[in-house]
Design a protein around this motif. Structure first.
Motif, mmCIF file in Angstrom:
data_model
loop_
_atom_site.group_PDB
_atom_site.id
_atom_site.type_symbol
_atom_site.label_atom_id
_atom_site.label_comp_id
_atom_site.label_asym_id
_atom_site.label_seq_id
_atom_site.Cartn_x
_atom_site.Cartn_y
_atom_site.Cartn_z
ATOM 1 N N LYS A 29 -74.365 101.935 2.464
ATOM 2 C CA LYS A 29 -73.694 102.260 1.204
ATOM 3 C C LYS A 29 -74.072 101.273 0.109
ATOM 4 O O LYS A 29 -73.918 100.064 0.274
ATOM 5 C CB LYS A 29 -72.183 102.238 1.448
ATOM 6 N N CYS A 30 -74.538 101.812 -1.004
ATOM 7 C CA CYS A 30 -74.833 100.986 -2.172
ATOM 8 C C CYS A 30 -73.511 100.505 -2.770
ATOM 9 O O CYS A 30 -72.582 101.280 -2.947
ATOM 10 C CB CYS A 30 -75.607 101.804 -3.197
ATOM 11 N N GLU A 31 -73.442 99.231 -3.086
ATOM 12 C CA GLU A 31 -72.194 98.667 -3.590
ATOM 13 C C GLU A 31 -72.013 98.888 -5.090
ATOM 14 O O GLU A 31 -71.013 98.476 -5.664
ATOM 15 C CB GLU A 31 -72.126 97.173 -3.248
ATOM 16 N N CYS A 32 -72.969 99.532 -5.714
ATOM 17 C CA CYS A 32 -72.813 99.887 -7.133
ATOM 18 C C CYS A 32 -72.407 101.349 -7.272
ATOM 19 O O CYS A 32 -71.345 101.654 -7.787
ATOM 20 C CB CYS A 32 -74.096 99.596 -7.890
ATOM 21 N N CYS A 33 -73.237 102.262 -6.785
ATOM 22 C CA CYS A 33 -72.946 103.685 -6.981
ATOM 23 C C CYS A 33 -72.104 104.262 -5.846
ATOM 24 O O CYS A 33 -71.595 105.376 -5.959
ATOM 25 C CB CYS A 33 -74.238 104.480 -7.149
ATOM 26 N N GLY A 34 -71.946 103.533 -4.740
ATOM 27 C CA GLY A 34 -71.081 103.975 -3.663
ATOM 28 C C GLY A 34 -71.676 105.032 -2.761
ATOM 29 O O GLY A 34 -71.003 105.536 -1.875
ATOM 30 N N LEU A 80 -77.789 96.763 -3.286
ATOM 31 C CA LEU A 80 -78.019 97.864 -4.220
ATOM 32 C C LEU A 80 -79.155 98.774 -3.785
ATOM 33 O O LEU A 80 -80.170 98.315 -3.255
ATOM 34 C CB LEU A 80 -78.369 97.296 -5.601
ATOM 35 N N CYS A 81 -78.990 100.056 -4.092
ATOM 36 C CA CYS A 81 -80.067 101.012 -3.874
ATOM 37 C C CYS A 81 -81.150 100.810 -4.933
ATOM 38 O O CYS A 81 -80.995 100.023 -5.870
ATOM 39 C CB CYS A 81 -79.519 102.437 -3.917
ATOM 40 N N LYS A 82 -82.238 101.528 -4.793
ATOM 41 C CA LYS A 82 -83.364 101.377 -5.712
ATOM 42 C C LYS A 82 -82.952 101.660 -7.151
ATOM 43 O O LYS A 82 -83.253 100.887 -8.064
ATOM 44 C CB LYS A 82 -84.488 102.335 -5.280
ATOM 45 N N ASP A 83 -82.243 102.761 -7.365
ATOM 46 C CA ASP A 83 -81.876 103.150 -8.729
ATOM 47 C C ASP A 83 -80.961 102.110 -9.377
ATOM 48 O O ASP A 83 -81.177 101.696 -10.513
ATOM 49 C CB ASP A 83 -81.156 104.506 -8.719
ATOM 50 N N CYS A 84 -79.944 101.697 -8.646
ATOM 51 C CA CYS A 84 -78.978 100.751 -9.222
ATOM 52 C C CYS A 84 -79.635 99.397 -9.464
ATOM 53 O O CYS A 84 -79.416 98.773 -10.505
ATOM 54 C CB CYS A 84 -77.777 100.599 -8.301
ATOM 55 N N GLY A 85 -80.453 98.944 -8.530
ATOM 56 C CA GLY A 85 -81.131 97.665 -8.708
ATOM 57 C C GLY A 85 -82.038 97.665 -9.920
ATOM 58 O O GLY A 85 -82.066 96.712 -10.695
HETATM 59 ZN ZN LIG Z 1 -76.711 102.633 -5.993
#
Ligand SMILES: [Zn+2]
Length: 79
Positions: free
Chosen positions: A20-25, A51-56
């Motif tokens: 789970k990405c801690e930004c977008c969930g 973070l996932c690629k997009d959020c990072g």
């Molecule tokens: Zn994310």
């Protein structure tokens, strides 16, 4: 010298993992760890987000700090 670049750092994982990405969930491949260091000395780690690629890449672009995955993507061939 910018305090943002001293205190906020994006590290790239050598191997992505699916969680789970801690930004977008959303459950996604996690590419980055976003480290937060103390504002006074920038030498102590306060905490971090995975973070996932997009959020990072979004956070990196907003803050003007490096978040490149070029050398990560090239190295993986599954199957
Ligand atoms: Zn994310």
């Amino acid at each position: 010298m910018s305090k943002v670049q001293d205190c906020l750092k994006i590290e790239i994982f050598a191997n992505t993992s699916y969680r789970k990405c801690e930004c977008c969930g959303r459950p996604k491949d996690i590419y980055f760890r976003f480290n937060v260091k103390d504002a006074d000395t920038a030498s102590m780690l306060v905490g971090s987000f995975e973070l996932c690629k997009d959020c990072g890449q979004q956070i990196g672009a907003i803050l003007g700090i490096e978040a490149s995955i070029e050398h990560v993507v090239k190295e993986f061939t599954f199957g």
